[in-house]
Design an enzyme around this catalytic site. Structure first.
Site, PDB file in Angstrom:
ATOM      1  N   ARG A   1     -14.605  -0.943  11.958  1.00  0.00           N
ATOM      2  CA  ARG A   1     -14.596  -0.041  10.809  1.00  0.00           C
ATOM      3  C   ARG A   1     -15.166  -0.670   9.548  1.00  0.00           C
ATOM      4  O   ARG A   1     -15.750   0.014   8.731  1.00  0.00           O
ATOM      5  CB  ARG A   1     -13.191   0.507  10.544  1.00  0.00           C
ATOM      6  CG  ARG A   1     -12.159  -0.520  10.130  1.00  0.00           C
ATOM      7  CD  ARG A   1     -10.774   0.101   9.940  1.00  0.00           C
ATOM      8  NE  ARG A   1      -9.821  -0.865   9.424  1.00  0.00           N
ATOM      9  CZ  ARG A   1      -8.524  -0.614   9.266  1.00  0.00           C
ATOM     10  NH1 ARG A   1      -8.036   0.575   9.587  1.00  0.00           N
ATOM     11  NH2 ARG A   1      -7.715  -1.529   8.786  1.00  0.00           N
TER      12      ARG A   1
ATOM     13  N   MET B   1       8.503  25.871   3.300  1.00  0.00           N
ATOM     14  CA  MET B   1       7.979  24.907   2.336  1.00  0.00           C
ATOM     15  C   MET B   1       9.097  24.148   1.622  1.00  0.00           C
ATOM     16  O   MET B   1       8.998  22.931   1.421  1.00  0.00           O
ATOM     17  CB  MET B   1       7.099  25.611   1.307  1.00  0.00           C
ATOM     18  CG  MET B   1       6.510  24.663   0.255  1.00  0.00           C
ATOM     19  SD  MET B   1       5.425  25.477  -0.931  1.00  0.00           S
ATOM     20  CE  MET B   1       3.947  25.690   0.059  1.00  0.00           C
TER      21      MET B   1
ATOM     22  N   TYR C   1      10.564  32.423   9.344  1.00  0.00           N
ATOM     23  CA  TYR C   1       9.286  33.071   9.590  1.00  0.00           C
ATOM     24  C   TYR C   1       9.035  33.309  11.076  1.00  0.00           C
ATOM     25  O   TYR C   1       9.409  32.490  11.921  1.00  0.00           O
ATOM     26  CB  TYR C   1       8.150  32.218   9.017  1.00  0.00           C
ATOM     27  CG  TYR C   1       8.125  32.159   7.511  1.00  0.00           C
ATOM     28  CD1 TYR C   1       7.840  33.295   6.755  1.00  0.00           C
ATOM     29  CD2 TYR C   1       8.403  30.977   6.843  1.00  0.00           C
ATOM     30  CE1 TYR C   1       7.821  33.250   5.367  1.00  0.00           C
ATOM     31  CE2 TYR C   1       8.391  30.914   5.452  1.00  0.00           C
ATOM     32  CZ  TYR C   1       8.092  32.059   4.724  1.00  0.00           C
ATOM     33  OH  TYR C   1       8.086  32.015   3.347  1.00  0.00           O
TER      34      TYR C   1
ATOM     35  N   LYS D   1       0.835  -1.201   0.000  1.00  0.00           N
ATOM     36  CA  LYS D   1       0.000   0.000   0.000  1.00  0.00           C
ATOM     37  C   LYS D   1       0.870   1.250   0.000  1.00  0.00           C
ATOM     38  O   LYS D   1       2.048   1.203   0.349  1.00  0.00           O
ATOM     39  CB  LYS D   1      -0.897   0.021   1.243  1.00  0.00           C
ATOM     40  CG  LYS D   1      -1.911  -1.107   1.336  1.00  0.00           C
ATOM     41  CD  LYS D   1      -2.838  -0.921   2.519  1.00  0.00           C
ATOM     42  CE  LYS D   1      -2.102  -0.936   3.845  1.00  0.00           C
ATOM     43  NZ  LYS D   1      -3.005  -0.779   5.004  1.00  0.00           N
TER      44      LYS D   1
END
Length: 373
Positions: free
Chosen positions: A138, A312, A264, A40
């Site tokens: 679930r 980022m 920042y 997965k």
């Protein structure tokens, strides 16, 4: 001399490490139990195209996927074994995966009826009935209730001869919890065999994860579904080794005076003159913002602190103690360099998450460089 990697941030994938981890996992399976290798999330960020050939080479008969794209990628690589989807799927997903011969989970009467309405009886794939067994709550039938038992019998009747397996997912692998879950799963199986035409030899029984395998307890299943152990996320060292490293490069070096603020919101103020390096890595690459002001990286085999907030695409590192640092130098954000390592325990603690989350994120956000050695 720097490695001629064409990108400024990347993941290194070690194929020999994956192959060794797979061998050790196969050796540790309980007697008469086979492995369903879980790929997965694009093989936990390692790339299905890199992992499946290793599974084929070691004759793994079952592969676990989540999406149709993963199933198709597995088949395109020449895998001819059985593919199990490890979650419920919509009828449309099931229909679109028929040519890949994916075996599907069904855990409710509503889901069974939806499949029949979309596909018809003749087109139903092999089905695995998911049992909650006092577990995840679930996607499984809860056979402790009359409603759940009635639904189970109706599913068996509607599915006819397409039922190929019974499965569950253990919610906890603590010793007492796991033992109770195994006993409950066996009880649910027995009820089905006692109250329906289904017979034990007709179906594949599967449950248990990497943590179940590591626990040493035998879930008494035909197949255990393991992913994390293949990628060194779990398992005792030195047999199981991490198979992925996150790396980047120095992209600038500059001197900044005492009192300068970093990044920042001016969260860091230099107490003295410093030499700072910018690294081509940030939260867009999956380098978590939780590492702001507390993360470390390796340059020239030395541990160095990450300064200020994570941007980022850039982090800032204090390289004052490295007078020979240069643009293009390799930076290790996770993995080993020289005698030092940024390891799983440390980075899990700082990020508040698990390596399966981080590997999946890093490997799908960054270019992957495959290493044969």
């Amino acid at each position: 001399m720097t490695d001629p990697t064409p990108e400024s941030s990347w993941c290194e994938i070690s194929l020999p490490a994956i192959s060794r981890n797979l061998s050790h996992a196969l050796d540790r399976l309980p007697k008469d139990t086979q492995l369903c290798a879980v790929v997965k999330a694009d093989a936990y960020g390692h790339g299905i195209e890199n992992v499946v050939p290793l599974l084929i080479a070691q004759d793994v008969s079952y592969i676990g996927i989540a999406s149709n794209a993963e199933a198709r990628a597995v088949r395109d690589l020449g895998y001819s074994g059985r593919i199990l989807r490890l979650r419920m799927a919509t009828p449309q997903e099931v229909e679109n995966a028929l040519d890949c011969h994916v075996e599907e989970m069904v855990g409710s009467l509503t889901a069974m009826r939806s499949l029949l309405q979309t596909l018809g009886q003749a087109a139903l794939p092999r089905l695995h009935i998911s049992l909650n067994a006092d577990g995840m709550s679930r996607d499984g039938l809860e056979l402790s209730t009359a409603q759940g038992r009635d639904a189970c019998l109706k599913i068996l009747d509607l599915a006819q001869n397409r039922v190929a397996g019974l499965c569950t997912h253990f919610p906890s692998n603590l010793a007492a919890d796991l033992a109770a879950s195994i006993a409950r799963f066996q009880k649910d199986q027995s009820w089905i065999f006692d109250h329906s035409p289904l017979r034990r030899n007709d179906v594949l029984i599967h449950a248990g994860s990497t943590l179940t395998l590591c626990s040493g307890q035998d879930p008494k299943t035909d197949v255990m579904r393991c992913g994390a152990i293949l990628y060194g996320i779990a398992g005792l060292r030195p047999d199981f080794q991490s198979t992925l490293a996150l790396k980047s490069r120095v992209i600038s070096v500059g001197k900044y005076p005492k009192g300068s603020t970093i990044g920042y919101d001016r969260t860091t103020c230099l107490p003295q003159d410093k030499v700072l390096a910018s690294i081509a890595l940030g939260y867009a690459n999956g380098y978590c913002r939780q590492l702001s002001g507390c993360g470390e990286v390796l340059i020239h085999g030395q541990r160095l602190p990450v300064m200020g907030k994570i941007s980022m695409n850039t982090i800032v590192v204090d390289v004052t103690t490295l007078p020979d640092v240069a643009i293009g130098d390799e930076v290790v954000a996770f993995g080993q360099q020289g005698n030092q390592a940024i390891d799983a325990q440390g980075i899990e603690h700082l990020t508040g998450t698990i390596m399966a989350d981080l590997f999946s994120d890093w490997g799908q956000r960054n270019p992957r460089i495959v290493r044969q050695g």
